[in-house]
Write an enzyme that holds these catalytic residues in place. Structure first.
Site, PDB file in Angstrom:
ATOM      1  N   GLU A  31       1.045  -1.445  -7.739  1.00  0.00           N
ATOM      2  CA  GLU A  31       0.780  -1.113  -6.338  1.00  0.00           C
ATOM      3  C   GLU A  31       1.579  -2.048  -5.423  1.00  0.00           C
ATOM      4  O   GLU A  31       1.087  -3.134  -5.068  1.00  0.00           O
ATOM      5  CB  GLU A  31      -0.714  -1.272  -6.027  1.00  0.00           C
ATOM      6  CG  GLU A  31      -1.610  -0.278  -6.701  1.00  0.00           C
ATOM      7  CD  GLU A  31      -2.831   0.078  -5.844  1.00  0.00           C
ATOM      8  OE1 GLU A  31      -3.081   1.265  -5.670  1.00  0.00           O
ATOM      9  OE2 GLU A  31      -3.493  -0.836  -5.339  1.00  0.00           O
ATOM     10  N   HIS A  79      -6.848  -6.180  -6.770  1.00  0.00           N
ATOM     11  CA  HIS A  79      -6.296  -5.351  -5.692  1.00  0.00           C
ATOM     12  C   HIS A  79      -5.762  -6.266  -4.585  1.00  0.00           C
ATOM     13  O   HIS A  79      -6.377  -7.278  -4.255  1.00  0.00           O
ATOM     14  CB  HIS A  79      -7.370  -4.404  -5.144  1.00  0.00           C
ATOM     15  CG  HIS A  79      -6.781  -3.291  -4.332  1.00  0.00           C
ATOM     16  ND1 HIS A  79      -6.297  -3.496  -3.066  1.00  0.00           N
ATOM     17  CD2 HIS A  79      -6.556  -1.991  -4.625  1.00  0.00           C
ATOM     18  CE1 HIS A  79      -5.803  -2.342  -2.612  1.00  0.00           C
ATOM     19  NE2 HIS A  79      -5.948  -1.411  -3.544  1.00  0.00           N
TER      20      HIS A  79
END
Ligand code: 13P
Length: 247
Positions: free
Chosen positions: A164, A92
């Site tokens: 993302e 992430h």
């Protein structure tokens, strides 16, 4: 086709708040998608207990790159597996940036998760600067190739790639459906180049970044996309249920 929804609670909600959340969410959830809830470590136990009997996967948000021993504060793959975790988020951008997780660490974390029988939600995505200098595809290729280095093709069955873009996370901004489609196509191209056409067609790819109940419909038509990774908008159960119902 959209059939995968992953909720990333990030560093939100105590154990008792997750309990209250699930008491509202679970009776109303109709089970129409493949759902994974990535809870804070401290709420995994209550999540496992309350989700029993529901077709929901339990996710964690981090894993140590080491197997065991002198790593104060870390949580190993074996510990996660024993806590009932099915998936873990790796790579992430919040961890890449704040905790300086580089491609070597990410690769080690993925291997540790797979070794312990845990699936991986691998996040990749470009910064605004990379996007503005037309380096989106290059960034995606670099991040994917370094993360998946040394993996066997059959291990990709346990990996979900989450596109993302950093500039879309928590900002209310999103790429267009067309731009998401192009990024997903590129992600599948990298998998085809490095593994096989078959693997590139079968790997699950989801999109994350400012998805909410107002905009999700814009993206449900993306043909090469399997679903969404949702942050802020998953935190209120009725709102999250609404997003799921729109998928
Ligand atoms: P938001 O949905 O809050 O933009 O977060 C996306 C994300 O980072 C999920 O991992």
């Amino acid at each position: 086709m959209i059939n995968t929804i992953i909720a990333n609670f990030k560093m939100n909600k105590t154990e008792s708040e997750v309990k209250d959340y699930l008491m509202t969410f679970l009776p109303r959830y109709e089970g129409k998608v493949d759902l994974t809830l990535c809870l804070p470590f401290t709420a995994l136990h209550v999540g496992r207990y309350l989700c029993q009997g529901h077709d929901i996967r339990l996710g964690a948000q981090n894993i140590s790159d080491e197997e065991e021993g002198r790593c104060t504060g870390e949580i190993s793959g074996r510990m996660l597996k024993d806590s009932g975790v099915d998936f873990v988020i790796v790579g992430h951008s919040e961890r890449r940036k704040k905790f300086k997780e580089d491609s070597k660490i990410i690769n080690k974390k993925i291997k540790s998760a797979l070794k312990n029988g845990i699936g991986v939600i691998l996040c990749v995505g470009e910064s605004l600067a990379e996007r503005n200098t037309l380096k989106t595809f290059e960034t995606l290729r670099d991040q994917l190739e370094s993360a998946l280095k040394g993996l066997y093709e059959n291990e990709l069955e346990r990996i979900v790639v989450a596109y993302e873009p950093i500039w879309a996370i928590g900002t209310g901004k999103t790429p267009t459906a067309k731009e998401i489609g192009q990024a997903v196509k590129e992600i599948r191209r990298v998998i085809a180049d490095d593994f096989s056409k078959n693997a590139s067609e079968n790997i699950k790819v989801v999109y994350g970044g400012s998805i909410d109940s107002k905009n999700v419909k814009q993206f449900t038509g993306c043909k090469n996309l399997d679903g969404f990774l949702i942050g802020g908008a998953c935190l209120e159960p009725n709102n999250f249920l609404k997003i799921i119902s729109l998928c």
